[in-house]
Design an enzyme around this catalytic site. Structure first.
Site, PDB file in Angstrom:
ATOM      1  N   SER A   1      -2.780  44.673 -41.460  1.00  0.00           N
ATOM      2  CA  SER A   1      -2.514  43.237 -41.515  1.00  0.00           C
ATOM      3  C   SER A   1      -1.592  42.754 -40.407  1.00  0.00           C
ATOM      4  CB  SER A   1      -1.906  42.857 -42.873  1.00  0.00           C
ATOM      5  OG  SER A   1      -0.577  43.330 -42.980  1.00  0.00           O
TER       6      SER A   1
ATOM      7  N   LYS B   1       5.731  41.551 -43.050  1.00  0.00           N
ATOM      8  CA  LYS B   1       5.185  40.215 -42.836  1.00  0.00           C
ATOM      9  C   LYS B   1       6.052  39.457 -41.835  1.00  0.00           C
ATOM     10  CE  LYS B   1       1.652  40.174 -45.723  1.00  0.00           C
ATOM     11  NZ  LYS B   1       1.526  41.639 -45.774  1.00  0.00           N
TER      12      LYS B   1
END
Length: 211
Positions: A130, A169
């Site tokens: 990701s 993230k």
């Protein structure tokens, strides 16, 4: 007794806290603390961070890497042809998710030697894709610093409190709202707040896996 168990007991006794007080301060249950102090288990990443903070010692100390009181320094200078390495050891604390729905494995996996300019507290191995837009790939090693000043749009290690899940993230903040952005268009951003997640550290470096 394992050096890690010995260090934990030394730090606990030096703190002057009772087991109940330490459990409350570190937000861990008494059964887990008893197992850690007896050496039956060693605390995993999140518990280790909580204990190091509550006992006011570094993770490296609890892992048995740092102990300046046992180092003896000679007053005689070293020969001119001997150069001390500018490096230090970091514990590799397991893997961290770079995807969706993968629980972070927080088992101690050894040490990693890095340049002394890398201001990190521990390393994590990346699992998932990701964050490929930030050049962080599956199998890479990321360096995490627990001490940081929050900066918008930087990459952080995030713990989801409801799932006991940790992930990397890119984080932005708008008031009390946190937006957790992946760096891969195949994944979606998550909108949350500090009641649901905890920032456990900032990513301060990456070592790429080459095959």
């Amino acid at each position: 007794m394992d050096i890690r168990t010995k260090r934990l007991n030394e730090a606990f006794h030096a703190s002057g806290l009772s087991q109940s007080e330490l459990c409350e301060k570190a937000n861990i249950n008494k059964g887990a603390l008893s197992s850690y102090l007896s050496g039956r288990y060693f605390p995993k990443q999140i518990a280790l961070e909580k204990l190091s903070s509550a006992l006011n010692v570094s993770i490296s100390y609890l892992m048995g890497f740092d102990d300046s009181s046992q180092k003896k320094v000679s007053s005689r200078p070293l020969p001119s042809n001997i150069i001390l390495p500018s490096a230090h050891k970091l514990p590799v604390m397991g893997t961290i998710c770079a995807g969706d729905g993968v629980v972070c494995e927080d088992d101690y996996q050894g040490t990693f030697i890095v340049d002394i300019d890398v201001k990190a507290d521990y390393c994590l191995k990346v699992h998932g894709d990701s964050m490929i837009g930030a050049n962080i790939y599956d199998g890479d090693i990321v360096f995490i610093s627990k001490s940081y000043d929050f900066v918008q749009d930087q990459i952080y290690a995030i713990e989801r409190l409801d799932y006991n899940e940790a992930s990397l993230k890119r984080v932005t903040q708008d008031g009390d709202t946190l937006i957790l952005n992946p760096c891969n268009p195949e994944y979606h951003a998550m909108v949350t707040d500090y009641e649901e997640v905890r920032i456990i550290g900032r990513c301060v470096g990456v070592l790429h896996k080459y095959v």
